[in-house]
Design an enzyme around this catalytic site. Structure first.
Site, PDB file in Angstrom:
ATOM      1  N   GLY A 220       0.916  -1.216  -0.060  1.00  0.00           N
ATOM      2  CA  GLY A 220       0.051   0.071  -0.049  1.00  0.00           C
ATOM      3  C   GLY A 220       0.876   1.286   0.174  1.00  0.00           C
ATOM      4  NE  ARG A 221      -2.031   5.245   2.801  1.00  0.00           N
ATOM      5  CZ  ARG A 221      -2.664   5.468   3.930  1.00  0.00           C
ATOM      6  NH1 ARG A 221      -2.589   6.883   4.326  1.00  0.00           N
ATOM      7  NH2 ARG A 221      -3.351   4.710   4.583  1.00  0.00           N
ATOM      8  N   GLY A 223       5.143   0.856   2.198  1.00  0.00           N
ATOM      9  CA  GLY A 223       5.710  -0.484   2.265  1.00  0.00           C
ATOM     10  C   GLY A 223       4.943  -1.731   2.315  1.00  0.00           C
ATOM     11  CD  GLU A 224       8.054  -5.345   1.534  1.00  0.00           C
ATOM     12  OE1 GLU A 224       8.339  -5.961   2.709  1.00  0.00           O
ATOM     13  OE2 GLU A 224       8.548  -5.166   0.290  1.00  0.00           O
ATOM     14  CG  ASP A 339      -7.565   6.215   1.926  1.00  0.00           C
ATOM     15  OD1 ASP A 339      -8.101   6.559   0.862  1.00  0.00           O
ATOM     16  OD2 ASP A 339      -6.396   5.769   2.046  1.00  0.00           O
TER      17      ASP A 339
HETATM   18  P1  ADP Z   1      -1.560   0.961   3.367  1.00  0.00           P
HETATM   19  O1  ADP Z   1      -1.612   1.882   4.349  1.00  0.00           O
HETATM   20  O2  ADP Z   1      -0.072   0.835   2.755  1.00  0.00           O
HETATM   21  O3  ADP Z   1      -2.376   1.161   2.258  1.00  0.00           O
HETATM   22  P2  ADP Z   1      -3.034  -1.206   4.230  1.00  0.00           P
HETATM   23  O4  ADP Z   1      -3.439  -1.217   5.822  1.00  0.00           O
HETATM   24  O5  ADP Z   1      -4.253  -0.675   3.251  1.00  0.00           O
HETATM   25  O6  ADP Z   1      -1.807  -0.359   4.036  1.00  0.00           O
HETATM   26  O7  ADP Z   1      -2.704  -2.607   3.574  1.00  0.00           O
HETATM   27  C1  ADP Z   1      -2.423  -2.901   2.300  1.00  0.00           C
HETATM   28  C2  ADP Z   1      -3.260  -4.228   2.026  1.00  0.00           C
HETATM   29  O8  ADP Z   1      -2.614  -5.187   2.622  1.00  0.00           O
HETATM   30  C3  ADP Z   1      -4.702  -4.230   2.147  1.00  0.00           C
HETATM   31  O9  ADP Z   1      -5.384  -3.633   0.910  1.00  0.00           O
HETATM   32  C4  ADP Z   1      -4.881  -5.695   2.056  1.00  0.00           C
HETATM   33  O10 ADP Z   1      -4.664  -6.474   0.876  1.00  0.00           O
HETATM   34  C5  ADP Z   1      -3.445  -6.041   2.807  1.00  0.00           C
HETATM   35  N1  ADP Z   1      -3.655  -6.243   4.301  1.00  0.00           N
HETATM   36  C6  ADP Z   1      -3.540  -5.490   5.030  1.00  0.00           C
HETATM   37  N2  ADP Z   1      -3.805  -5.937   6.379  1.00  0.00           N
HETATM   38  C7  ADP Z   1      -4.311  -7.254   6.187  1.00  0.00           C
HETATM   39  C8  ADP Z   1      -4.675  -8.024   7.277  1.00  0.00           C
HETATM   40  N3  ADP Z   1      -4.774  -7.912   8.561  1.00  0.00           N
HETATM   41  N4  ADP Z   1      -5.127  -9.380   6.548  1.00  0.00           N
HETATM   42  C9  ADP Z   1      -5.133  -9.754   5.383  1.00  0.00           C
HETATM   43  N5  ADP Z   1      -4.457  -8.712   4.466  1.00  0.00           N
HETATM   44  C10 ADP Z   1      -4.248  -7.519   4.876  1.00  0.00           C
HETATM   45 MG    MG Z   2      -4.426   1.172   2.523  1.00  0.00          MG
END
Ligand code: ADP
Ligand code: MG
Length: 508
Positions: A220-221, A223-224, A339
Site C-alpha cells: 500500500g502506501r 511499504g509492505e 480513506d
Molecule cells: P497501506 O496503509 O499501505 O495502504 P493497508 O493497511 O491498506 O496499507 O494494507 C494494504 C493491503 O494489505 C490491503 O489492501 C490488504 O490487501 C492487505 N492487508 C492489510 N492488512 C491485512 C490483514 N490484516 N489481513 C490480510 N490482508 C491485509
Molecule cells: Mg491502504
C-alpha cells in the site's frame, strides 16, 4: 460470468498524515496529550525527555528479548496508570517501575541481579522529595507499597491500582510467556482488564519480536504487509519504512484509542519499533484475514444477496462505531476514517468485513470542538473523494464534514459490492467506481470535473429494482452521494436500513 481483474493501485493524494511531530517511540504512543507535569527520561523521545500529565509517573523497565536485557524509559499518562499494568514487574521476565519525581527513572534496571546503576545524580530523586510526596495522603499509601515491593521482591512499583488488586494482573508478562496463551486469550484478557485501549507496551513488544514472517500479502502506501506466525497463529504485519515513522506512530495511536475495539474494525495487536543500529523497523501487528481486501475479494468472487447484506451491514456497523462518540471515562471520541475504499476493508472468513488502514483517521474532541491533528483537508484516495473535498468547499471547522465525506465513499463501496451480487444468475463484472469516466490513476482535476461539474455518479442498473435488498442498496447509495453533504444518511441509519431490507427479503 465475467470476473474483472482490474488491479489498479491508486495511492492516496497525500502520503503523510498530520501526525505528532515527535513520533519516535512506541513507548510514547499514548502519552501525546499530556500537559505539564513530571519530567522524565525517555530515551526514544526528542531531547531524551518527556513530560507527564498532572497525575502521571516516570516509567522505567527492562525485559529480556532474545537473551538480552532491553530497557525502556518513558512517561506514563494517568490513563495508562489507571487501566494498564505498566508498573508491575514479573520477576525474571521483566521489571517495571513507576516513580513520581522529576527524572527519577534515570537509572538502569537489571533483571536477576537486582543491581541498579545510577549513571548520574537523578535530579529530584532524593529522600527530601520522597518525604514531601509522603505528605500527600494518597501518595503516602503508594510510597508505602513502593518500599514494600522493593524490599520484598526486588521490584519497586507504586502503581496505585496494585494496592487494591493483590492478585496478578491477567496481562502480567509471565502469564503471557506461558505457551498456552493464544492471541484470543490475550485480547480477551485485555478487554476484561478495563483498559479498553491496547495491550501493555511490553507485551506488544514481546509479541512483535517473536513473530516469524512468512510471505508478503499486500502493498500500500507505506511499504509492505506480511503474513506472520505467532504461536501457531497467523497475524498480519504492516512494515513501515523508517521515513514513514510518523504514519506508523499515527496509525498505532489511532488503533489504541480507548474503546475502539469492534468486530468490524481491524483487530490491532501490537506496534513495535526496533532499532538494529543502521535502520529502524516499524511494525504494526493486527489480526490476519485470509480473504484479504474487499477489492481482492470482489474481484475473485460474486456474492449472494445474503452475502451482500452481510458485507454492507458489517462495513456500516464498523463505520458507525468509528463515527460514534461514546461519553464517559471509558468513552471514545468520534473518529472519521478519511480513506474509506474497498482496498482498506478486509473480508473475514465468515463473509463479514472489517475496516482497516486507519492511518489517515482524525479524532474529534467534543469539549473543545477540535480535531487532534491539524486539518490537512485533501487526503485520501482521489477516486473516492467527496465532491466538497474535490472542489475544496469542505468546512473543516465542523467535524460532521469529515463523517459526511466518509459516507460518500461508503456509497461507492456499496456500489462495488452490489454489482457483484448475483440475482437469478446475473451480476456485473467487478469495476472500480467511475471506471468508465476517469483514467486509471485519476487526478483531483479529473475527478472534480466528473463529480462536481458534470455531477455524475456511478450507474445504478435497472435490474436492481427486482430484488428488495438491491433496490434498497441503490436507494442508500443515492442518499450517500448527495452533493449537499448535510443531506447524506448517517452510518447508523444505513446499518439499520440495510438490516431491515434483509429481514423483508427473508419474509418475501
Ligand atoms: P497501506 O496503509 O499501505 O495502504 P493497508 O493497511 O491498506 O496499507 O494494507 C494494504 C493491503 O494489505 C490491503 O489492501 C490488504 O490487501 C492487505 N492487508 C492489510 N492488512 C491485512 C490483514 N490484516 N489481513 C490480510 N490482508 C491485509
Ligand atoms: Mg491502504
Amino acid at each position: 460470468m465475467k470476473v474483472c481483474l482490474n488491479q489498479v493501485d491508486e495511492s492516496p493524494a497525500m502520503t503523510c498524515p498530520r501526525c505528532p511531530t515527535v513520533g519516535t517511540a512506541l513507548i510514547f504512543l499514548s502519552v501525546v496529550h499530556v500537559s505539564a507535569g513530571l519530567k522524565c527520561v525517555c530515551q526514544l523521545c526528542a531531547n531524551h525527555t518527556c513530560e507527564t500529565g498532572p497525575d502521571g509517573a516516570c516509567w522505567n523497565s527492562v525485559m529480556l528479548i532474545d537473551g538480552k536485557e532491553e530497557a525502556v524509559k518513558s512517561c506514563l499518562s494517568p490513563s495508562e496508570m489507571r487501566g494498564q499494568v505498566f508498573c508491575y514487574g514479573s520477576r525474571n521476565v521483566s521489571k517495571r517501575s513507576c516513580c513520581f519525581t522529576d527524572f527519577c527513572n534515570n537509572e538502569t534496571l537489571h533483571l536477576h541481579t537486582g543491581r541498579v546503576e545510577r549513571p548520574a545524580r537523578s535530579p529530584g530523586w532524593g529522600w527530601l522529595e520522597l518525604v514531601a510526596v509522603t505528605l500527600v495522603p494518597t501518595s503516602l499509601v503508594c510510597v508505602g507499597v513502593l518500599l514494600w515491593v522493593y524490599t520484598q521482591h526486588g521490584q519497586h512499583c507504586v502503581y496505585r491500582k496494585a494496592l487494591a488488586n493483590t492478585t496478578e494482573d491477567p496481562l502480567d508478562n509471565q502469564s503471557l510467556m506461558s505457551p498456552d496463551k493464544s492471541l484470543k486469550d490475550l485480547i480477551f484478557d485485555m478487554s476484561t482488564s478495563g483498559s479498553g485501549s491496547g495491550l501493555p507496551l511490553l507485551v506488544q513488544r514481546t509479541i512483535a519480536r517473536t513473530i516469524v514472517l512468512q510471505e508478503i500479502i499486500g502493498k500500500g502506501r507505506f511499504g509492505e504487509v506480511w503474513r506472520g506466525r505467532w504461536r501457531g497463529e497467523d497475524v498480519a504485519v504492516k512494515i513501515f519504512s523508517s521515513r514513514d515513522e510518523r504514519s506508523w506512530f499515527r496509525e498505532a495511536e489511532i488503533y489504541q484509542t480507548i474503546m475502539l475495539r469492534h468486530e468490524n474494525i481491524l483487530g490491532f495487536i501490537a506496534a513495535d519499533n526496533k532499532d538494529n543500529g543502521s535502520w529502524t523497523q516499524l511494525w504494526l501487528v493486527s489480526e490476519y484475514h485470509e480473504h484479504g481486501s474487499m477489492f481482492d475479494y470482489l474481484n475473485r468472487y460474486t456474492v449472494s444477496v445474503d452475502g451482500m447484506v452481510v458485507l454492507a451491514v458489517s462495513v456500516a456497523s464498523g463505520l458507525a462505531h468509528l463515527h460514534m462518540e461514546i461519553i464517559g471515562t471509558q468513552g471514545k471520541p468520534a473518529i472519521a476514517h478519511r480513506d474509506l475504499k474497498s482496498k482498506n476493508i478486509l473480508v473475514k472468513r465468515n463473509g463479514s468485513a472489517v475496516i482497516a488502514d486507519l492511518g489517515l483517521a482524525v479524532k474529534h474532541d467534543s469539549l473543545t470542538n477540535t480535531i487532534d491533528i491539524p486539518a490537512n483537508h485533501r487526503v485520501g484516495t482521489k477516486r473516492y473523494m467527496a465532491p466538497e473535498i474535490l472542489d475544496d468547499t469542505i468546512n473543516t471547522g465542523n467535524f460532521e464534514s469529515f463523517k459526511r465525506a466518509d459516507i460518500y465513499s461508503l456509497g461507492l463501496v456499496f456500489w462495488e459490492v452490489a454489482r457483484r451480487c448475483t440475482v437469478s444468475g446475473i451480476c456485473e463484472d467487478y469495476q472500480l467506481p467511475y471506471y468508465d469516466v476517469v483514467p486509471s490513476d485519476p487526478s483531483v482535476e479529473d475527478m472534480r470535473k466528473v463529480v462536481c461539474d458534470q455531477k455524475l455518479r456511478p450507474n445504478i442498473p435497472n435490474q436492481w429494482q427486482s430484488c428488495e435488498a438491491l433496490r434498497v442498496m441503490g436507494k442508500i447509495m443515492r442518499e450517500c452521494w448527495y452533493t449537499n453533504a448535510a443531506a447524506r444518511l448517517t452510518a447508523l441509519r444505513i446499518k439499520k436500513t440495510v438490516s431491515q431490507s434483509f429481514a423483508k427479503d427473508v419474509k418475501e
